[in-house]
Scaffold this active site. Structure first.
Site: not given
Ligand code: GLU
Ligand code: ZN
Length: 484
Positions: A253-254
């Protein structure tokens, strides 16, 4: 409509990411392929992490991609509401029922006690996990804990058997009983967890197929236990392969590459993103890589999803976007470029008829080479610049040398009395004056003219651009370079 009911049920935390959007797409395609129902549900029971902004981004993303939902927020449906934060009583009832029937129990262990248990297990080389300490507390023990003022969570009693299912993507899966300890479904503060709300709603909303990312595979046994405890029919599960990013690592997600908004902001087309995301684990057959949502829906079956990890390849995604840009008709492409040109301050909020006509005329010049709509400004800015037109300093220094100036001067003279100021005659006149007249190779001959006219070394086709700018503006640009 038949009995196929699938759902996309993200938690509204942070930005929509690539893996999540792929899950939405595959669920949508399966619903459309089967004539089933696509349910959109918001899993927002974690008030500390969820946000309204993120909820709106999810809704916007599905809309942007044209993934329409049959039931869900802003649409309603027979199982409304579809935001879990508005359904808390449903979960309270389910937890109470499980407690009543002895399928769940209150656990009074403190975080420190649980940590000590885990440490001990690690020391003895056992898998760390809840060891059932509070499984069979007597009413005296419970009374004592309560008197101490201890708080309690609600834990589900895992049935003592192995867990098996035939995964639609991964085939037969078996997980041993001791891999799945009793798990928490309600926090000490009364907040229901994913482990409770997700299967309870899947049951309530009659979900028939659970299609989701492989990262959730480990939660399946716990959900199977919930179906067993609640006496509900078990849906079919299909776990979509991981999406890998750079260096063959799982896209997290990052990762900036995984933030879906960046594709929207950079001017990828919805058609292209749907097309490319579809290729992350699925193929339409043969080596066809270009297809529409409608074609996907026509052909999509979960059974054809490939279990091996899919690689997110930005180059390929961008190439497909370019293919989609070329597939648009000129008017469509022009109108999609407008917001990007406005964003870059190249067009005003109110586009005049004249500007619109110029844009339409210029669109075919860039359509062939444009990869993202975000490039519109860089490619077409020079046409709309008017008084604010400037030449790129670095390009000027490289190209507008002494000879470059000579070239520009000769070009201006050759064009000043050209009877028909159109691409073809312009090209002819410049060829005669620069290549034949000055004896300069075409590449070197047109470079300085290009920089003077478009401000850059790389631009849309030069002669067509000059035609669009018109004689006066073109000559003025050539002369102003000479004046510097
Ligand atoms: N709310 C869960 C998530 O965002 C849904 C998982 C599921 O599809 O079961 O990960
Ligand atoms: Zn306990």
């Amino acid at each position: 409509m038949n009995d196929v009911r699938v759902r996309f049920c993200p938690s509204p935390t942070g930005n929509p990411h690539v893996g999540m959007v792929r899950t939405a797409l595959f669920n949508w395609a399966y619903a459309r392929h089967t004539g089933g129902t696509f349910v959109f549900r918001i899993e927002d029971t974690d008030s500390a992490r969820d946000s309204e902004e993120s909820y709106q981004a999810l809704v916007d993303t599905l809309r942007w991609l044209h993934l329409d939902w049959d039931e869900g927020p802003e649409v309603g449906g027979p199982y409304a509401p579809y935001r879990q934060s508005q359904r808390l009583d449903v979960y309270t009832r389910a937890a109470a029922r499980l407690l009543d029937e002895g399928k769940a129990y209150r656990c009074y262990c403190t975080p420190e006690e649980l940590e000590a248990q885990r440490d001990q297990a690690r020391k003895e080389n056992r898998a760390p996990g809840y060891e059932g300490t509070c499984r069979n507390l007597t009413s005296e023990q419970i009374a004592a804990y309560e008197a101490e003022g201890r708080s309690s969570v609600v834990r589900v009693r895992m049935p003592d058997h192995e867990w098996q299912w035939n995964d639609l993507v991964r085939g037969d899966i078996t997980i041993a009983a001791d891999q799945v300890p009793d798990f928490v479904i309600v926090r000490a503060n009364g907040e229901p967890l994913y482990t409770l709300v997700n299967p309870v709603d899947d049951i309530e909303m009659r979900i028939s197929h659970v299609l989701r990312g492989e990262d959730l595979l480990s939660s399946t046994p716990r959900q199977l236990a919930m179906y067993e405890h609640l006496g509900a029919p078990v849906p079919q599960f299909g776990h979509l392969p991981y999406v890998m990013g750079e260096g063959n690592k799982k896209l997290s997600k990052r990762d900036p590459q995984s933030n879906f908004n960046t594709y929207v902001e950079q001017g990828y087309l919805p058609e292209a993103m749907a097309n490319y995301l579809a290729l992350l684990g699925w193929s339409i057959g043969g080596d066809q890589e270009f297809f529409s949502l409608t074609e996907m829906a026509e052909h999509f079956d979960v059974k054809d999803v490939n279990a091996s990890p899919a690689r997110f390849d930005l180059k390929k995604c961008t190439a497909i976007n370019g293919d989609w840009i070329r597939a648009l008709d000129v008017e469509d492409l022009a109108s999609r470029m407008i917001p990007f040109l406005q964003r870059d301050g190249i067009l005003p909020a109110e586009v005049s008829e004249e500007q619109h006509a110029l844009l339409l005329a210029a669109t075919p010049l860039v359509q062939e080479r444009m990869e993202t709509l975000g490039q519109s400004g860089g490619m077409l800015g020079f046409l709309f610049a008017g008084e604010e037109f400037t030449v790129d300093a670095e390009d000027a220094e490289k190209i507008l040398t002494e000879q470059g100036h000579e070239v520009v001067r000769t070009a201006a003279e050759a064009l000043q009395d050209l009877p028909d100021f159109a691409a073809e005659p312009i090209q002819q006149a410049l060829r005669e004056a620069l290549v034949d007249g000055m004896g300069i190779k075409p590449k070197l001959a047109f470079g300085p003219v290009r920089v003077a006219i478009t401000g850059r070394r790389v631009s849309p086709p030069l002669f067509e651009s000059m035609e669009l700018l018109g004689r006066d503006e073109s000559l003025q640009r050539l002369r102003s370079v000479l004046a510097d």
